[in-house]
Enzyme design. Sequence first.
Site, mmCIF file in Angstrom:
data_model
loop_
_atom_site.group_PDB
_atom_site.id
_atom_site.type_symbol
_atom_site.label_atom_id
_atom_site.label_comp_id
_atom_site.label_asym_id
_atom_site.label_seq_id
_atom_site.Cartn_x
_atom_site.Cartn_y
_atom_site.Cartn_z
ATOM 1 N N LYS A 193 30.632 29.771 52.402
ATOM 2 C CA LYS A 193 30.534 29.830 50.935
ATOM 3 C C LYS A 193 31.814 29.289 50.307
ATOM 4 O O LYS A 193 32.882 29.875 50.458
ATOM 5 C CB LYS A 193 30.318 31.270 50.446
ATOM 6 C CG LYS A 193 29.954 31.267 48.959
ATOM 7 C CD LYS A 193 30.184 32.580 48.246
ATOM 8 C CE LYS A 193 31.539 32.697 47.618
ATOM 9 N NZ LYS A 193 31.820 31.788 46.507
ATOM 10 N N GLY A 233 41.471 34.256 50.748
ATOM 11 C CA GLY A 233 41.444 34.560 49.316
ATOM 12 C C GLY A 233 42.421 35.673 49.004
ATOM 13 O O GLY A 233 43.421 35.864 49.711
ATOM 14 N N SER A 234 42.109 36.417 47.961
ATOM 15 C CA SER A 234 43.043 37.457 47.507
ATOM 16 C C SER A 234 43.050 38.640 48.475
ATOM 17 O O SER A 234 42.041 38.916 49.142
ATOM 18 C CB SER A 234 42.631 37.933 46.117
ATOM 19 O OG SER A 234 41.336 38.487 46.172
ATOM 20 N N THR A 235 44.153 39.353 48.481
ATOM 21 C CA THR A 235 44.244 40.542 49.334
ATOM 22 C C THR A 235 43.238 41.593 48.887
ATOM 23 O O THR A 235 42.622 42.272 49.719
ATOM 24 C CB THR A 235 45.687 41.081 49.312
ATOM 25 O OG1 THR A 235 46.526 40.098 49.936
ATOM 26 C CG2 THR A 235 45.822 42.393 50.075
ATOM 27 N N CYS A 253 48.888 29.972 48.798
ATOM 28 C CA CYS A 253 49.155 31.326 49.301
ATOM 29 C C CYS A 253 50.575 31.415 49.851
ATOM 30 O O CYS A 253 51.211 32.453 49.795
ATOM 31 C CB CYS A 253 48.138 31.721 50.356
ATOM 32 S SG CYS A 253 47.888 30.472 51.605
ATOM 33 N N GLY A 276 39.999 40.610 50.279
ATOM 34 C CA GLY A 276 40.113 40.701 51.741
ATOM 35 C C GLY A 276 39.891 42.130 52.227
ATOM 36 O O GLY A 276 39.243 42.360 53.257
ATOM 37 N N GLU A 301 51.126 38.452 43.482
ATOM 38 C CA GLU A 301 50.876 37.016 43.629
ATOM 39 C C GLU A 301 50.408 36.439 42.291
ATOM 40 O O GLU A 301 49.318 36.768 41.818
ATOM 41 C CB GLU A 301 49.804 36.806 44.707
ATOM 42 C CG GLU A 301 49.604 35.358 45.058
ATOM 43 C CD GLU A 301 48.577 35.159 46.176
ATOM 44 O OE1 GLU A 301 47.484 35.745 46.100
ATOM 45 O OE2 GLU A 301 48.887 34.419 47.119
ATOM 46 N N GLU A 343 42.939 35.520 55.797
ATOM 47 C CA GLU A 343 44.154 34.822 55.365
ATOM 48 C C GLU A 343 44.284 35.128 53.884
ATOM 49 O O GLU A 343 43.495 34.638 53.076
ATOM 50 C CB GLU A 343 44.014 33.322 55.660
ATOM 51 C CG GLU A 343 45.349 32.632 55.785
ATOM 52 C CD GLU A 343 45.774 32.010 54.485
ATOM 53 O OE1 GLU A 343 46.484 32.720 53.725
ATOM 54 O OE2 GLU A 343 45.406 30.879 54.224
HETATM 55 P P1 NDP Z 1 39.027 35.742 45.425
HETATM 56 O O1 NDP Z 1 39.713 36.388 46.536
HETATM 57 O O2 NDP Z 1 38.151 36.552 44.526
HETATM 58 O O3 NDP Z 1 38.095 34.532 45.950
HETATM 59 C C1 NDP Z 1 38.157 33.915 47.189
HETATM 60 C C2 NDP Z 1 36.751 33.663 47.703
HETATM 61 O O4 NDP Z 1 36.087 34.908 47.935
HETATM 62 C C3 NDP Z 1 35.833 32.934 46.715
HETATM 63 O O5 NDP Z 1 34.921 32.128 47.428
HETATM 64 C C4 NDP Z 1 35.112 34.082 46.060
HETATM 65 O O6 NDP Z 1 33.906 33.722 45.431
HETATM 66 C C5 NDP Z 1 34.871 34.992 47.213
HETATM 67 N N1 NDP Z 1 34.635 36.388 46.868
HETATM 68 C C6 NDP Z 1 34.970 37.049 45.727
HETATM 69 N N2 NDP Z 1 34.618 38.340 45.815
HETATM 70 C C7 NDP Z 1 34.029 38.499 47.034
HETATM 71 C C8 NDP Z 1 33.468 39.618 47.711
HETATM 72 N N3 NDP Z 1 33.436 40.836 47.163
HETATM 73 N N4 NDP Z 1 32.984 39.433 48.959
HETATM 74 C C9 NDP Z 1 33.027 38.227 49.551
HETATM 75 N N5 NDP Z 1 33.542 37.125 48.939
HETATM 76 C C10 NDP Z 1 34.050 37.264 47.708
HETATM 77 O O7 NDP Z 1 40.092 35.007 44.546
HETATM 78 P P2 NDP Z 1 39.978 34.561 43.014
HETATM 79 O O8 NDP Z 1 39.349 33.237 42.990
HETATM 80 O O9 NDP Z 1 39.313 35.609 42.183
HETATM 81 O O10 NDP Z 1 41.497 34.479 42.604
HETATM 82 C C11 NDP Z 1 42.186 35.669 42.237
HETATM 83 C C12 NDP Z 1 43.566 35.669 42.838
HETATM 84 O O11 NDP Z 1 43.450 35.737 44.244
HETATM 85 C C13 NDP Z 1 44.377 34.407 42.600
HETATM 86 O O12 NDP Z 1 44.981 34.408 41.357
HETATM 87 C C14 NDP Z 1 45.347 34.473 43.725
HETATM 88 O O13 NDP Z 1 46.393 35.343 43.426
HETATM 89 C C15 NDP Z 1 44.536 35.055 44.846
HETATM 90 N N6 NDP Z 1 44.026 33.995 45.725
HETATM 91 C C16 NDP Z 1 44.686 33.810 46.880
HETATM 92 C C17 NDP Z 1 44.307 32.807 47.706
HETATM 93 C C18 NDP Z 1 45.022 32.577 48.971
HETATM 94 O O14 NDP Z 1 44.810 31.543 49.607
HETATM 95 N N7 NDP Z 1 45.849 33.500 49.390
HETATM 96 C C19 NDP Z 1 43.224 31.887 47.380
HETATM 97 C C20 NDP Z 1 42.559 32.203 46.139
HETATM 98 C C21 NDP Z 1 42.980 33.216 45.357
HETATM 99 P P3 NDP Z 1 33.949 33.297 43.864
HETATM 100 O O15 NDP Z 1 34.620 31.994 43.855
HETATM 101 O O16 NDP Z 1 32.559 33.216 43.448
HETATM 102 O O17 NDP Z 1 34.715 34.375 43.151
#
Ligand code: NDP
Length: 505
Positions: free
Chosen positions: A199, A251-253, A307, A256, A408, A273
């Site tokens: 996804k 994605g976000s902690t 990140c 995660g 972050e 990650e």
């Molecule tokens: P998220 O962690 O919400 O998103 C990352 C991915 O997870 C997206 O594909 C998202 O889908 C999906 N997702 C969201 N909620 C769920 C869930 N409950 N179960 C499974 N998958 C899910 O990050 P955000 O885009 O909301 O960004 C918010 C903050 O997170 C950023 O400002 C940043 O601080 C941090 N972040 C960190 C990253 C990293 O590489 N460390 C990368 C991205 C964000 P969808 O896009 O539809 O929300």
Amino acid sequence: MSSESESPTDQLSDVRERHQQAAQELLPEHTDLYIGGEFVAADSGETFDTVDPTTGDVLASVARGDAADVDAAVDAAWTAFDETWSNYSAGRRQRVLTDIADTIEDHVDELARLESLDNGKPVSEAKIDVRGAAEQFRYFAGLVRENPGETMNAGSRYGQVIKEPYGVVGQVIPWNFPLLMASWKLAPALAGGNCSVLKPAEETPLSALRFAELVDDIVPDGVVNIVPGYGEEAGTAVTGHPDVRKVAFTGSTAVGKQVMKSAADTVTDVTLELGGKSPIVVFPDVSVGKAVALVKSAIFYNTGECCEAGSRLFVHEDVADDVLDGLVAAIDDMTIGDPLREETDLGPKVSAEQVDRTLDYLEKARDDGGQFLAGGDRPDDEALSAGCYVEPTLIEGLDHDSDAVQEEIFGPVLSVFRWDDYDEMIRLANDVEYGLAGGVITDDITQANTTARDIEAGYIWINSYHDLVPGLPFGGYKQSGIGRELGSETLDHYQQTKTINLSLR
Ligand code: NDP
């Protein structure tokens, strides 16, 4: 931003025209879900819009996958695994991965421009992503045959230890490096013999869909399935699916942690990650020019949406004034503008929501007594008013406990701390819940190694930043994640160990 003789209104309309032309040329033909080798509408018939963060215009309507579509994708992936992929020899899988790498390399410019349209990253940086994606497939293609297993003669028993794929893996990726993150997930999964349901982030689904079009003739149907959609719908369905045998998430902690909890219900293996708040330490022996160039890249690369971004600067008192003056001057020299132009250093953030999130942190930093040495707001430039821009920002004087330092921000925002007591500096450098990365800038190799060991993080750069090389594992300590990507051990995350104990009696 564009020609200085043009009015801001003309500059804005130039950018819009450039982006509309690029969209006509670059958008994938298919914006549906990619399941079982076919592009199909979402079961619900719903779509969502993906927006160009430079202009605010809708780029495309994309099928909005949900649990029903994830079910179909998981079924397709298992069919592909059972009927095709698990019968492929290692050599044949290796050829598939190599062909994917070749195809990506044949489309670097196109994919980079598409990524730049959908994400807002400067096209010069997007090209680095796309080449990096090809390298991922090439690296894991090289590892496919390195799977000899072990045997053991133990008296009356003959033991074999072999590695087997999980079958179907679920992978969820973010928007900051869309195609690169897809490659970090897909390459080791396929190399390990698995099929994937992936996804992409809702903000940036287009490069994954174009990737699906490009590899459609290379990858057997159902081995790679792409289900764009919302995290709470498609994301949770992927990470909590009972027939998904391994979950990988970037994605976000905060999310995660939810992914890990939902995986607990089915005792599914997880790699994560997650976020970072990485320290970058400048020692007094280095040239100011070198320190400025490295710190600037550590925080402002990819608009700070990394990140691993070096977002907390610890600069030695003896060189602090010079380094900070140099950074302010370097910020003044940055070209902020249309990411489709080669000369652009800093593009827009990915979305209006992310701009608001960054500005909220800047507001908190102001309330907490931060002094802004540069930036601190949206750029005061009418020509940029349609885009999701935030100024490159330097803040000094914050308590290390304040939110803007601990959390972050994921934007072009650097918090600065001066130090002269090494132990206290290291204490602060480690005083965050994250432990993804760190940077050390000194020409004293002994000092550099000592500090690299003192920083609690999974990846330390000495006199460089951001360069991630396949073969050198990347991943976090503490709340920055579990598991490693980019390394040979990544293949282990996508395989399970089977022991066969044969009695010789
Ligand atoms: P998220 O962690 O919400 O998103 C990352 C991915 O997870 C997206 O594909 C998202 O889908 C999906 N997702 C969201 N909620 C769920 C869930 N409950 N179960 C499974 N998958 C899910 O990050 P955000 O885009 O909301 O960004 C918010 C903050 O997170 C950023 O400002 C940043 O601080 C941090 N972040 C960190 C990253 C990293 O590489 N460390 C990368 C991205 C964000 P969808 O896009 O539809 O929300």
